[in-house]
Scaffold this motif. Structure first.
Motif, PDB file in Angstrom:
ATOM      1  N   GLU A  38       0.799  -1.225   0.000  1.00  0.00           N
ATOM      2  CA  GLU A  38       0.000   0.000   0.000  1.00  0.00           C
ATOM      3  C   GLU A  38       0.834   1.279   0.000  1.00  0.00           C
ATOM      4  O   GLU A  38       0.341   2.339  -0.375  1.00  0.00           O
ATOM      5  CB  GLU A  38      -1.001   0.015   1.156  1.00  0.00           C
ATOM      6  N   GLN A  39       2.105   1.203   0.378  1.00  0.00           N
ATOM      7  CA  GLN A  39       2.966   2.390   0.330  1.00  0.00           C
ATOM      8  C   GLN A  39       3.485   2.656  -1.088  1.00  0.00           C
ATOM      9  O   GLN A  39       3.962   3.742  -1.376  1.00  0.00           O
ATOM     10  CB  GLN A  39       4.155   2.234   1.289  1.00  0.00           C
ATOM     11  N   ARG A  40       3.369   1.644  -1.965  1.00  0.00           N
ATOM     12  CA  ARG A  40       3.912   1.779  -3.324  1.00  0.00           C
ATOM     13  C   ARG A  40       2.842   1.833  -4.407  1.00  0.00           C
ATOM     14  O   ARG A  40       3.063   2.414  -5.469  1.00  0.00           O
ATOM     15  CB  ARG A  40       4.841   0.597  -3.614  1.00  0.00           C
ATOM     16  N   GLY A  47       4.563   9.869  -5.941  1.00  0.00           N
ATOM     17  CA  GLY A  47       5.571   8.932  -5.458  1.00  0.00           C
ATOM     18  C   GLY A  47       5.180   7.474  -5.584  1.00  0.00           C
ATOM     19  O   GLY A  47       6.025   6.596  -5.429  1.00  0.00           O
ATOM     20  N   LYS A  48       3.919   7.192  -5.867  1.00  0.00           N
ATOM     21  CA  LYS A  48       3.486   5.810  -6.038  1.00  0.00           C
ATOM     22  C   LYS A  48       3.489   5.437  -7.514  1.00  0.00           C
ATOM     23  O   LYS A  48       3.263   6.294  -8.373  1.00  0.00           O
ATOM     24  CB  LYS A  48       2.071   5.596  -5.489  1.00  0.00           C
ATOM     25  N   VAL A  86       0.731   2.391 -17.923  1.00  0.00           N
ATOM     26  CA  VAL A  86       1.326   1.516 -16.911  1.00  0.00           C
ATOM     27  C   VAL A  86       2.616   2.170 -16.450  1.00  0.00           C
ATOM     28  O   VAL A  86       3.518   2.432 -17.255  1.00  0.00           O
ATOM     29  CB  VAL A  86       1.590   0.096 -17.462  1.00  0.00           C
ATOM     30  N   ASN A  87       2.659   2.458 -15.162  1.00  0.00           N
ATOM     31  CA  ASN A  87       3.802   3.154 -14.560  1.00  0.00           C
ATOM     32  C   ASN A  87       4.117   4.442 -15.319  1.00  0.00           C
ATOM     33  O   ASN A  87       5.265   4.783 -15.550  1.00  0.00           O
ATOM     34  CB  ASN A  87       5.012   2.234 -14.491  1.00  0.00           C
ATOM     35  N   GLY A  88       3.055   5.114 -15.759  1.00  0.00           N
ATOM     36  CA  GLY A  88       3.190   6.391 -16.437  1.00  0.00           C
ATOM     37  C   GLY A  88       3.445   6.313 -17.932  1.00  0.00           C
ATOM     38  O   GLY A  88       3.490   7.334 -18.608  1.00  0.00           O
ATOM     39  N   LYS A  89       3.610   5.110 -18.474  1.00  0.00           N
ATOM     40  CA  LYS A  89       3.881   4.956 -19.903  1.00  0.00           C
ATOM     41  C   LYS A  89       2.597   4.585 -20.643  1.00  0.00           C
ATOM     42  O   LYS A  89       1.885   3.662 -20.241  1.00  0.00           O
ATOM     43  CB  LYS A  89       4.933   3.875 -20.127  1.00  0.00           C
TER      44      LYS A  89
END
Length: 119
Positions: A38-40, A47-48, A86-89
């Motif tokens: 949950e922190q990631r 930041g996540k 996905v992961n910003g891409k």
């Protein structure tokens, strides 16, 4: 999400056992919590890591729309996904794959179909 919500209702014998908002949280932040991540992941925060999709809600079957979260949880909307990151891409833009060759995937799948049905 739909299956989880309906199973919860059936097992509990209570139509209010797991509402659409609880189900969406179960699939996102609570899913990340269950994995200890949950922190990631699990929510859109600075930041996540973030995977997101855009769903076209301006369609006949989504009209009238009273509750967008219920629409996401209780209807099949994969065919209305227009964009995916996905992961910003960007992986899907205007329903077109951005990093994979769709024609090659279809050709390979058909080739395997022929091999499997020939046996």
């Amino acid at each position: 999400m739909q299956t989880a919500a309906l199973l919860a209702k059936g097992v509990a014998g209570n139509a209010a056992a797991l509402d659409a908002h609880q189900t969406l949280r179960l699939a996102t932040l609570n899913g990340a919590r269950a994995m200890g991540l949950e922190q990631r992941i699990g929510s859109l925060e600075v930041g996540k890591a973030a995977d997101m999709c855009a769903i076209d809600m301006d369609t006949l079957e989504a009209t009238p729309m009273y509750n967008p979260v219920s629409l996401l949880v209780y209807t099949r909307c994969s065919h209305r996904v227009s964009h995916v990151w996905v992961n910003g891409k960007p992986l899907l833009k205007d329903r077109k794959l951005q990093t994979l060759a769709e024609h090659e995937i279809i050709t390979k799948a058909r080739s395997w179909q022929e091999k499997l049905t020939a046996q």
